[in-house]
Design a protein around this motif. Structure first.
Motif, PDB file in Angstrom:
ATOM      1  N   ILE A  16      11.036  -3.502   4.737  1.00  0.00           N
ATOM      2  CA  ILE A  16      11.327  -2.228   5.401  1.00  0.00           C
ATOM      3  C   ILE A  16      10.432  -1.121   4.845  1.00  0.00           C
ATOM      4  O   ILE A  16       9.899  -0.307   5.589  1.00  0.00           O
ATOM      5  N   VAL A  17      10.267  -1.127   3.525  1.00  0.00           N
ATOM      6  CA  VAL A  17       9.412  -0.129   2.880  1.00  0.00           C
ATOM      7  C   VAL A  17       7.976  -0.253   3.369  1.00  0.00           C
ATOM      8  O   VAL A  17       7.315   0.743   3.697  1.00  0.00           O
ATOM      9  N   ILE A  18       7.475  -1.486   3.447  1.00  0.00           N
ATOM     10  CA  ILE A  18       6.102  -1.718   3.912  1.00  0.00           C
ATOM     11  C   ILE A  18       5.924  -1.222   5.343  1.00  0.00           C
ATOM     12  O   ILE A  18       4.971  -0.503   5.666  1.00  0.00           O
ATOM     13  N   GLY A  19       6.853  -1.604   6.217  1.00  0.00           N
ATOM     14  CA  GLY A  19       6.740  -1.225   7.623  1.00  0.00           C
ATOM     15  C   GLY A  19       6.914   0.262   7.851  1.00  0.00           C
ATOM     16  O   GLY A  19       6.134   0.895   8.571  1.00  0.00           O
ATOM     17  N   MET A  20       7.935   0.865   7.208  1.00  0.00           N
ATOM     18  CA  MET A  20       8.214   2.276   7.416  1.00  0.00           C
ATOM     19  C   MET A  20       7.123   3.170   6.850  1.00  0.00           C
ATOM     20  O   MET A  20       6.744   4.169   7.461  1.00  0.00           O
ATOM     21  N   SER A  21       6.603   2.824   5.683  1.00  0.00           N
ATOM     22  CA  SER A  21       5.593   3.676   5.054  1.00  0.00           C
ATOM     23  C   SER A  21       4.339   3.758   5.911  1.00  0.00           C
ATOM     24  O   SER A  21       3.797   4.845   6.141  1.00  0.00           O
ATOM     25  N   LEU A 186       9.392  11.541   5.815  1.00  0.00           N
ATOM     26  CA  LEU A 186       8.665  10.979   4.672  1.00  0.00           C
ATOM     27  C   LEU A 186       9.386  11.284   3.366  1.00  0.00           C
ATOM     28  O   LEU A 186       9.463  10.432   2.471  1.00  0.00           O
ATOM     29  N   PHE A 187       9.895  12.501   3.253  1.00  0.00           N
ATOM     30  CA  PHE A 187      10.614  12.861   2.022  1.00  0.00           C
ATOM     31  C   PHE A 187      11.887  12.035   1.870  1.00  0.00           C
ATOM     32  O   PHE A 187      12.183  11.511   0.788  1.00  0.00           O
ATOM     33  N   ILE A 188      12.650  11.918   2.953  1.00  0.00           N
ATOM     34  CA  ILE A 188      13.890  11.122   2.904  1.00  0.00           C
ATOM     35  C   ILE A 188      13.572   9.670   2.576  1.00  0.00           C
ATOM     36  O   ILE A 188      14.241   9.042   1.741  1.00  0.00           O
ATOM     37  N   PHE A 189      12.527   9.139   3.219  1.00  0.00           N
ATOM     38  CA  PHE A 189      12.105   7.758   2.966  1.00  0.00           C
ATOM     39  C   PHE A 189      11.689   7.582   1.508  1.00  0.00           C
ATOM     40  O   PHE A 189      12.120   6.649   0.831  1.00  0.00           O
ATOM     41  N   GLY A 190      10.839   8.482   1.010  1.00  0.00           N
ATOM     42  CA  GLY A 190      10.388   8.396  -0.374  1.00  0.00           C
ATOM     43  C   GLY A 190      11.519   8.574  -1.359  1.00  0.00           C
ATOM     44  O   GLY A 190      11.543   7.930  -2.421  1.00  0.00           O
ATOM     45  N   TYR A 191      12.475   9.430  -1.023  1.00  0.00           N
ATOM     46  CA  TYR A 191      13.630   9.689  -1.894  1.00  0.00           C
ATOM     47  C   TYR A 191      14.447   8.417  -2.094  1.00  0.00           C
ATOM     48  O   TYR A 191      14.734   8.008  -3.221  1.00  0.00           O
ATOM     49  N   PHE A 192      14.819   7.776  -0.982  1.00  0.00           N
ATOM     50  CA  PHE A 192      15.659   6.583  -1.085  1.00  0.00           C
ATOM     51  C   PHE A 192      14.892   5.377  -1.614  1.00  0.00           C
ATOM     52  O   PHE A 192      15.450   4.537  -2.319  1.00  0.00           O
ATOM     53  N   LYS A 193      13.588   5.307  -1.299  1.00  0.00           N
ATOM     54  CA  LYS A 193      12.788   4.213  -1.849  1.00  0.00           C
ATOM     55  C   LYS A 193      12.725   4.322  -3.370  1.00  0.00           C
ATOM     56  O   LYS A 193      12.880   3.324  -4.084  1.00  0.00           O
ATOM     57  N   VAL A 208       5.364  10.860  -1.553  1.00  0.00           N
ATOM     58  CA  VAL A 208       5.182  10.267  -0.223  1.00  0.00           C
ATOM     59  C   VAL A 208       4.799  11.345   0.788  1.00  0.00           C
ATOM     60  O   VAL A 208       3.944  11.131   1.652  1.00  0.00           O
ATOM     61  N   VAL A 209       5.427  12.515   0.688  1.00  0.00           N
ATOM     62  CA  VAL A 209       5.112  13.627   1.588  1.00  0.00           C
ATOM     63  C   VAL A 209       3.652  14.056   1.421  1.00  0.00           C
ATOM     64  O   VAL A 209       2.934  14.278   2.402  1.00  0.00           O
ATOM     65  N   VAL A 210       3.200  14.172   0.186  1.00  0.00           N
ATOM     66  CA  VAL A 210       1.828  14.599  -0.086  1.00  0.00           C
ATOM     67  C   VAL A 210       0.828  13.613   0.506  1.00  0.00           C
ATOM     68  O   VAL A 210      -0.167  14.007   1.137  1.00  0.00           O
ATOM     69  N   ILE A 211       1.094  12.316   0.328  1.00  0.00           N
ATOM     70  CA  ILE A 211       0.189  11.296   0.870  1.00  0.00           C
ATOM     71  C   ILE A 211       0.116  11.381   2.391  1.00  0.00           C
ATOM     72  O   ILE A 211      -0.971  11.368   2.986  1.00  0.00           O
ATOM     73  N   ALA A 215      -3.217  12.557   4.686  1.00  0.00           N
ATOM     74  CA  ALA A 215      -3.782  11.676   5.715  1.00  0.00           C
ATOM     75  C   ALA A 215      -3.856  12.392   7.061  1.00  0.00           C
ATOM     76  O   ALA A 215      -4.871  12.327   7.768  1.00  0.00           O
ATOM     77  N   ALA A 216      -2.781  13.097   7.424  1.00  0.00           N
ATOM     78  CA  ALA A 216      -2.757  13.806   8.696  1.00  0.00           C
ATOM     79  C   ALA A 216      -3.756  14.959   8.702  1.00  0.00           C
ATOM     80  O   ALA A 216      -4.469  15.182   9.695  1.00  0.00           O
ATOM     81  N   ALA A 217      -3.830  15.703   7.599  1.00  0.00           N
ATOM     82  CA  ALA A 217      -4.758  16.835   7.520  1.00  0.00           C
ATOM     83  C   ALA A 217      -6.207  16.370   7.617  1.00  0.00           C
ATOM     84  O   ALA A 217      -7.025  16.992   8.311  1.00  0.00           O
ATOM     85  N   ALA A 218      -6.532  15.280   6.945  1.00  0.00           N
ATOM     86  CA  ALA A 218      -7.892  14.749   6.992  1.00  0.00           C
ATOM     87  C   ALA A 218      -8.268  14.338   8.411  1.00  0.00           C
ATOM     88  O   ALA A 218      -9.375  14.622   8.887  1.00  0.00           O
ATOM     89  N   ALA A 219      -7.335  13.657   9.100  1.00  0.00           N
ATOM     90  CA  ALA A 219      -7.606  13.223  10.473  1.00  0.00           C
ATOM     91  C   ALA A 219      -7.766  14.418  11.409  1.00  0.00           C
ATOM     92  O   ALA A 219      -8.650  14.440  12.279  1.00  0.00           O
ATOM     93  N   PHE A 220      -6.918  15.425  11.229  1.00  0.00           N
ATOM     94  CA  PHE A 220      -6.976  16.614  12.086  1.00  0.00           C
ATOM     95  C   PHE A 220      -8.290  17.366  11.899  1.00  0.00           C
ATOM     96  O   PHE A 220      -8.959  17.739  12.861  1.00  0.00           O
TER      97      PHE A 220
END
Length: 229
Positions: A16-21, A186-193, A208-211, A215-220
């Motif tokens: 789940i962690v692999i897929g969600m991240s 992302l924060f909720i996911f990283g928190y529970f992970k 997790v939020v920073v990563i 990634a989004a900022a670089a693509a934009f």
């Protein structure tokens, strides 16, 4: 009464962690990148859905192949161990004794244990697989279950950053909503992970939020620069 608290992260949680991240990060970066180049949410939705489908299949296939590789490797080593206890039993008994020597047992006790294991080849081989090679027998359904879990997790994660584009035509406005809900997810996911793995949950969520944001900022920025050029 003393109570021990251990984290038992199952293989399903790992999948789940692999897929969600990846599901949260990759489609988010794609949507952000396209938002910097086009002003029609329909294009972002089409490309995003295509990426989610392709990504979930690729990730699921990767999980399936990894599971099958583990199973094939175990069966190969199992066959080799059975051959060795038949062909060189004294050498295998010496290896059993070496395992227990590391635990500080006396030579006499090491010999007695090796002699007892020799009486049952199945248990002897099972011992060698587990303690000499560090291999546990894999679940025969592991590969299929892993593929499905990773694939579904990727789809769920990918829909989150894409969802605002279904309802908002302007990509810039949709991107703002996408950033908000995705960074929160992302924060909720990283928190529970982090909590499941015994790490500081708040700092784990922030990482997790920073990563994802980077990634989004670089693509934009890249898409906007290419489009303006």
């Amino acid at each position: 009464m003393h109570k021990e608290h251990h984290v038992n992260s199952s293989e399903t949680i790992r999948d789940i962690v692999i897929g969600m991240s990846d599901g949260l990060t990759v489609p988010f970066a794609l949507a952000a990148g396209l938002s910097g180049a086009v002003n029609a949410s329909g294009i972002v939705v089409t490309a995003g859905l295509a990426e989610i489908v392709a990504g979930s299949i690729a990730m699921g296939l990767g999980g399936f192949l990894a599971g099958r590789t583990d199973e094939d490797h175990y069966n190969s080593e199992l066959k080799r161990e059975y051959e060795e206890v038949e062909r060189v039993p004294q050498e295998e008994k010496r290896e059993v004794m070496e395992v227990f020597a590391d635990f500080g047992l006396s030579v006499q006790l090491q010999q007695e244990i090796a002699d007892e294991l020799e009486k049952d080849k199945d248990k002897w081989v099972d011992f060698m697989m587990k303690y000499e090679l560090g291999l546990d027998k894999p679940d025969p359904n592991r590969a299929t279950r892993s593929a499905i879990t990773i694939g579904i997790s990727y789809i769920i994660g990918g829909i989150i950053p894409l969802s605002p584009y279904f309802f908002i035509h302007d990509t810039q406005e949709a991107l703002l909503f996408s950033c908000g809900i995705t960074l929160l997810a992302l924060f909720i996911f990283g928190y529970f992970k982090s909590k499941l793995t015994g790490q500081p949950p708040v700092s784990g969520g922030i990482k997790v939020v920073v990563i994802g944001a980077l990634a989004a900022a670089a693509a934009f920025i890249l898409a906007r620069a290419i489009n303006n050029h």
